[in-house]
Design an enzyme around this catalytic site. Structure first.
Site, PDB file in Angstrom:
ATOM      1  N   HIS A  76      -1.292  -0.317  -9.827  1.00  0.00           N
ATOM      2  CA  HIS A  76      -1.922  -1.269  -8.898  1.00  0.00           C
ATOM      3  C   HIS A  76      -2.362  -2.555  -9.624  1.00  0.00           C
ATOM      4  CE1 HIS A  76      -4.009  -1.484  -4.755  1.00  0.00           C
ATOM      5  NE2 HIS A  76      -3.780  -2.705  -5.214  1.00  0.00           N
ATOM      6  N   ARG A 107       0.845  -1.191   0.000  1.00  0.00           N
ATOM      7  CA  ARG A 107       0.000   0.000   0.000  1.00  0.00           C
ATOM      8  C   ARG A 107       0.883   1.245   0.000  1.00  0.00           C
ATOM      9  NH1 ARG A 107      -3.546  -2.861  -1.534  1.00  0.00           N
ATOM     10  NH2 ARG A 107      -5.527  -3.337  -0.500  1.00  0.00           N
TER      11      ARG A 107
HETATM   12  P1  NAP Z   1      -1.446 -11.319   5.330  1.00  0.00           P
HETATM   13  O1  NAP Z   1      -1.515 -12.756   4.932  1.00  0.00           O
HETATM   14  O2  NAP Z   1      -2.437 -10.793   6.300  1.00  0.00           O
HETATM   15  O3  NAP Z   1       0.036 -11.093   5.886  1.00  0.00           O
HETATM   16  C1  NAP Z   1       0.398  -9.929   6.554  1.00  0.00           C
HETATM   17  C2  NAP Z   1       1.798 -10.079   7.107  1.00  0.00           C
HETATM   18  O4  NAP Z   1       2.200  -8.834   7.675  1.00  0.00           O
HETATM   19  C3  NAP Z   1       1.876 -11.119   8.222  1.00  0.00           C
HETATM   20  O5  NAP Z   1       3.103 -11.830   8.150  1.00  0.00           O
HETATM   21  C4  NAP Z   1       1.848 -10.263   9.486  1.00  0.00           C
HETATM   22  O6  NAP Z   1       2.511 -10.819  10.609  1.00  0.00           O
HETATM   23  C5  NAP Z   1       2.608  -9.041   9.015  1.00  0.00           C
HETATM   24  N1  NAP Z   1       2.275  -7.882   9.848  1.00  0.00           N
HETATM   25  C6  NAP Z   1       1.055  -7.345  10.104  1.00  0.00           C
HETATM   26  N2  NAP Z   1       1.167  -6.307  10.956  1.00  0.00           N
HETATM   27  C7  NAP Z   1       2.471  -6.184  11.236  1.00  0.00           C
HETATM   28  C8  NAP Z   1       3.232  -5.314  12.057  1.00  0.00           C
HETATM   29  N3  NAP Z   1       2.633  -4.343  12.798  1.00  0.00           N
HETATM   30  N4  NAP Z   1       4.578  -5.483  12.127  1.00  0.00           N
HETATM   31  C9  NAP Z   1       5.183  -6.464  11.436  1.00  0.00           C
HETATM   32  N5  NAP Z   1       4.535  -7.348  10.638  1.00  0.00           N
HETATM   33  C10 NAP Z   1       3.198  -7.191  10.532  1.00  0.00           C
HETATM   34  O7  NAP Z   1      -1.517 -10.384   4.030  1.00  0.00           O
HETATM   35  P2  NAP Z   1      -1.232 -10.787   2.509  1.00  0.00           P
HETATM   36  O8  NAP Z   1      -2.373 -11.577   1.953  1.00  0.00           O
HETATM   37  O9  NAP Z   1       0.142 -11.356   2.429  1.00  0.00           O
HETATM   38  O10 NAP Z   1      -1.308  -9.347   1.808  1.00  0.00           O
HETATM   39  C11 NAP Z   1      -0.447  -8.300   2.198  1.00  0.00           C
HETATM   40  C12 NAP Z   1      -0.913  -6.994   1.591  1.00  0.00           C
HETATM   41  O11 NAP Z   1      -0.603  -6.952   0.193  1.00  0.00           O
HETATM   42  C13 NAP Z   1      -2.416  -6.766   1.617  1.00  0.00           C
HETATM   43  O12 NAP Z   1      -2.854  -6.312   2.877  1.00  0.00           O
HETATM   44  C14 NAP Z   1      -2.601  -5.712   0.536  1.00  0.00           C
HETATM   45  O13 NAP Z   1      -2.494  -4.427   1.103  1.00  0.00           O
HETATM   46  C15 NAP Z   1      -1.426  -5.948  -0.404  1.00  0.00           C
HETATM   47  N6  NAP Z   1      -1.858  -6.428  -1.739  1.00  0.00           N
HETATM   48  C16 NAP Z   1      -1.523  -5.690  -2.844  1.00  0.00           C
HETATM   49  C17 NAP Z   1      -1.904  -6.139  -4.107  1.00  0.00           C
HETATM   50  C18 NAP Z   1      -1.490  -5.392  -5.345  1.00  0.00           C
HETATM   51  O14 NAP Z   1      -1.995  -5.703  -6.440  1.00  0.00           O
HETATM   52  N7  NAP Z   1      -0.594  -4.446  -5.263  1.00  0.00           N
HETATM   53  C19 NAP Z   1      -2.648  -7.322  -4.237  1.00  0.00           C
HETATM   54  C20 NAP Z   1      -2.957  -8.043  -3.089  1.00  0.00           C
HETATM   55  C21 NAP Z   1      -2.555  -7.582  -1.837  1.00  0.00           C
HETATM   56  P3  NAP Z   1       2.032 -12.235  11.259  1.00  0.00           P
HETATM   57  O15 NAP Z   1       2.496 -13.288  10.267  1.00  0.00           O
HETATM   58  O16 NAP Z   1       2.719 -12.308  12.534  1.00  0.00           O
HETATM   59  O17 NAP Z   1       0.528 -12.161  11.360  1.00  0.00           O
END
Ligand code: NAP
Length: 309
Positions: free
Chosen positions: A272, A224
């Site tokens: 995006h 983001r």
């Molecule tokens: P996810 O499965 O919820 O993983 C989030 C990761 O971030 C987890 O490892 C979590 O730790 C860690 N995290 C959360 N809060 C934190 C903090 N305060 N300090 C350190 N680590 C933290 O999310 P995801 O499915 O991988 O997706 C990640 C993000 O990618 C989405 O939220 C979205 O914004 C973005 N995205 C972008 C696109 C694009 O086209 N550009 C597409 C899809 C997604 P834990 O493992 O300990 O819970």
């Protein structure tokens, strides 16, 4: 017959067709239901039009069309009692992996430099390093970060992963929580951001983090725009502390025409598209979640509203 309302803004009919073949015993429709209609336990929604969710009678489960759900929480459109399931599917993870690895490998092997040299007909070999001589730091070890980190490990990069809990990834070094952030990024040649957008992760990529990277590092943001302090990034690029950045996400989208990132010579922009939702993989996953819900099973990837992801 259980009813599913597809509130997708883009091509909802196509998605409805896919749902009908996955769940033939359900009634799937795309027209806004009205209060007083038969109950609609399921809504499939990305960015909700204001009032759409509140008007659905008998809602039990919100199926997000996106992995990131901060806009759903921030909008206040989803009542507190309703569970939200994030989209986690192999289409998203594979898409993000391609995009991140494409930029990382292009930078690692100086492809942009050779394109410039070719334009000038200059034969000028650059210093070529092995992947094992480079360190990558991935912020986020979730559905996307863990797969991306696994690819870096397989390519031979020294891989570090930072998450809230220090989630282990085979072949990578894990770091847990805010106190370990600087250890995770210090001296890294490539920084990849795949965090969710929460109050704790806002502005995490700032001057302190960028200055801790190896001189001339490359930054890749697929998560983001709000994770990055843009002024600090531009300053780091101008000073050569960061040699380039691949950015797919921005604080304001579409990126305003006057934004300096558009014309920065060291920035590679995309609109995006790193990991768009693919209807066929997304519907398969959401339909399976509806089956799990109806069997009374625990749902994976339920949003924790306290943590914000
Ligand atoms: P996810 O499965 O919820 O993983 C989030 C990761 O971030 C987890 O490892 C979590 O730790 C860690 N995290 C959360 N809060 C934190 C903090 N305060 N300090 C350190 N680590 C933290 O999310 P995801 O499915 O991988 O997706 C990640 C993000 O990618 C989405 O939220 C979205 O914004 C973005 N995205 C972008 C696109 C694009 O086209 N550009 C597409 C899809 C997604 P834990 O493992 O300990 O819970």
């Amino acid at each position: 017959m259980k009813r599913i309302f597809i509130a997708a803004r883009s091509n909802p009919e196509h998605m409805a067709e896919l749902f009908r073949s996955e769940l033939p015993a359900h009634e799937v429709f795309t027209q806004q239901p009205q209060p007083g209609d038969a109950p609609v336990p399921y809504i499939v929604v990305g960015r909700p039009t204001p009032g759409v969710i509140a008007a659905v009678p008998g809602l039990e489960l919100v199926l997000s069309l996106n992995a990131g759900i901060e806009h759903l929480l921030a909008s206040g459109e989803v009542p507190d009692h309703l569970p939200i399931v994030r989209l986690v599917d192999d289409g998203l993870a594979d898409g993000m992996s391609d995009w991140v690895l494409a930029h990382a490998l292009a930078w690692h092997r100086n492809l942009a430099t050779y394109a410039d040299l070719q334009a000038k007909r200059e034969w000028a070999p650059q210093q070529e390093k092995l992947a094992r001589e480079r360190t990558v730091a991935v912020l986020g070890a979730g559905a996307l970060g863990s797969q991306v980190a696994g690819h870096f490990v397989r390519f031979g990069f020294k891989t570090r992963v930072w998450s809230r809990s220090g989630r282990p990834i085979d072949g990578a070094t894990s770091f847990a929580g805010r106190p370990a952030l600087m250890d995770a990024v210090s001296g890294a040649d490539i920084l990849v951001n795949l965090l969710p957008m929460t109050s704790e992760t806002a502005n995490v990529v700032d001057a302190t983090v960028l200055n801790a990277l190896a001189k001339g590092a490359f930054f890749i943001n697929g998560a983001r725009g709000g994770h990055v302090v843009d002024a600090d990034l531009i300053d780091a690029l101008d000073r050569g502390q960061v040699s380039g950045a691949a950015l797919d996400v921005f604080r304001t989208e579409p990126l305003p025409a006057a934004d300096p990132l558009w014309s920065h010579p060291k920035v590679l922009l995309s609109p995006h598209v790193a990991a768009p939702t693919h209807a066929h993989t997304a519907v398969a996953e959401m339909a399976e979640n509806i089956r799990r819900f109806e069997r009374g099973e625990k749902l994976p990837h339920l949003v924790d509203r306290t943590l914000g992801y």
